[in-house]
Scaffold this active site. Structure first.
Site, PDB file in Angstrom:
ATOM      1  N   HIS A  52     -11.025 -28.416  25.012  1.00 32.58           N
ATOM      2  CA  HIS A  52      -9.989 -28.087  24.043  1.00 32.58           C
ATOM      3  C   HIS A  52      -9.196 -26.886  24.550  1.00 32.58           C
ATOM      4  O   HIS A  52      -9.578 -26.240  25.531  1.00 32.58           O
ATOM      5  CB  HIS A  52     -10.610 -27.764  22.670  1.00 32.58           C
ATOM      6  CG  HIS A  52     -11.560 -26.617  22.702  1.00 32.58           C
ATOM      7  ND1 HIS A  52     -12.924 -26.759  22.615  1.00 32.58           N
ATOM      8  CD2 HIS A  52     -11.336 -25.290  22.846  1.00 32.58           C
ATOM      9  CE1 HIS A  52     -13.500 -25.573  22.698  1.00 32.58           C
ATOM     10  NE2 HIS A  52     -12.547 -24.658  22.842  1.00 32.58           N
TER      11      HIS A  52
HETATM   12  C1  T46 Z   1     -14.283 -22.147  22.923  1.00 30.26           C
HETATM   13  C2  T46 Z   1     -15.448 -22.419  23.790  1.00 30.26           C
HETATM   14  C3  T46 Z   1     -15.557 -21.475  24.956  1.00 30.26           C
HETATM   15  C4  T46 Z   1     -17.922 -22.490  13.959  1.00 30.26           C
HETATM   16  O1  T46 Z   1     -18.151 -22.908  12.806  1.00 30.26           O
HETATM   17  N1  T46 Z   1     -17.541 -21.198  14.147  1.00 30.26           N
HETATM   18  C5  T46 Z   1     -17.287 -20.702  15.388  1.00 30.26           C
HETATM   19  O2  T46 Z   1     -16.956 -19.500  15.515  1.00 30.26           O
HETATM   20  C6  T46 Z   1     -17.390 -21.572  16.520  1.00 30.26           C
HETATM   21  C7  T46 Z   1     -17.074 -21.051  17.913  1.00 30.26           C
HETATM   22  C8  T46 Z   1     -17.775 -22.866  16.304  1.00 30.26           C
HETATM   23  N2  T46 Z   1     -18.048 -23.316  15.044  1.00 30.26           N
HETATM   24  C9  T46 Z   1     -18.475 -24.695  14.846  1.00 30.26           C
HETATM   25  C10 T46 Z   1     -17.419 -25.742  15.104  1.00 30.26           C
HETATM   26  C11 T46 Z   1     -18.250 -26.941  15.555  1.00 30.26           C
HETATM   27  O3  T46 Z   1     -18.685 -27.672  14.423  1.00 30.26           O
HETATM   28  O4  T46 Z   1     -19.542 -24.971  15.772  1.00 30.26           O
HETATM   29  C12 T46 Z   1     -19.474 -26.302  16.221  1.00 30.26           C
HETATM   30  C13 T46 Z   1     -19.419 -26.367  17.736  1.00 30.26           C
HETATM   31  O5  T46 Z   1     -18.148 -25.864  18.191  1.00 30.26           O
HETATM   32  P1  T46 Z   1     -17.374 -26.494  19.437  1.00 30.26           P
HETATM   33  O6  T46 Z   1     -17.653 -27.937  19.518  1.00 30.26           O
HETATM   34  O7  T46 Z   1     -15.925 -26.077  19.353  1.00 30.26           O
HETATM   35  O8  T46 Z   1     -18.101 -25.738  20.642  1.00 30.26           O
HETATM   36  P2  T46 Z   1     -17.649 -25.668  22.172  1.00 30.26           P
HETATM   37  O9  T46 Z   1     -18.816 -25.117  22.904  1.00 30.26           O
HETATM   38  O10 T46 Z   1     -17.078 -26.946  22.627  1.00 30.26           O
HETATM   39  O11 T46 Z   1     -16.468 -24.572  22.179  1.00 30.26           O
HETATM   40  C14 T46 Z   1     -16.735 -23.214  21.897  1.00 30.26           C
HETATM   41  C15 T46 Z   1     -15.715 -22.645  20.920  1.00 30.26           C
HETATM   42  O12 T46 Z   1     -15.647 -23.452  19.739  1.00 30.26           O
HETATM   43  C16 T46 Z   1     -14.328 -22.591  21.514  1.00 30.26           C
HETATM   44  O13 T46 Z   1     -13.472 -21.816  20.709  1.00 30.26           O
HETATM   45  O14 T46 Z   1     -13.248 -21.703  23.393  1.00 30.26           O
HETATM   46  O15 T46 Z   1     -16.695 -22.448  23.102  1.00 30.26           O
END
Ligand code: T46
Length: 135
Positions: A52
């Protein structure tokens, strides 16, 4: 290794006979005031994350254990960087597609973010991202 896509910062390091201490502070290595911190760990073997970009969010990532490879893409150019040093941070500005690959089982990635979590700031579709940045 540094390119216009790969923006690394070196943290202030205080070492003495007891060991090491690194510092990230606003006005120093931290390019923004931090409003949120999260950390990624326990990633299952072979799993990649990210895929993303953010519309407005600035972030700074530090791999404080293990290693991973981060792929960055600005809509035109793509570059990879391996993070495996506690004393080095990677800036991820807005409008940069990012993917995290090859996370070691012991990888701990801590992320300092400029703003609170806001799902509407995410672009999670690569084609939509390219349209957003390239037009
Ligand atoms: C990024 C990369 C480096 C939350 O509720 N609050 C938060 O602060 C974050 C970061 C995530 N979430 C929830 C949203 C999703 O349901 O946690 C779940 C996993 O998040 P995501 O699939 O976006 O995780 P990554 O590892 O793909 O991405 C993360 C960060 O979301 C993103 O901002 O830049 O790490």
């Amino acid at each position: 290794m540094e390119s216009s896509l790969i923006q690394l910062v070196n943290f202030q390091l205080h070492g003495d006979a007891r060991g090491k201490l690194s510092v990230a502070e606003v006005g120093g290595a931290l390019p923004f005031a931090v409003r949120r911190i999260y950390w990624i760990y326990g990633t299952k073997p072979g799993v990649s994350r990210g895929f993303h970009a953010h519309k407005k969010l600035n972030q700074l990532c530090v791999c404080i254990a293990g290693s991973l490879r981060i792929r960055l893409f600005d809509g035109t150019n793509e570059d990879d960087v391996t993070l495996n040093e506690m004393n080095v941070g990677l800036k991820i500005p807005p409008r940069i597609w990012h993917e995290m690959h090859d996370l070691s089982p012991d990888c701990v990635l801590i992320v300092f973010a400029e703003s609170e979590y806001d799902e509407s700031d995410y672009i999670r579709d690569r084609k939509q991202f390219i349209r957003y940045v390239v037009g």
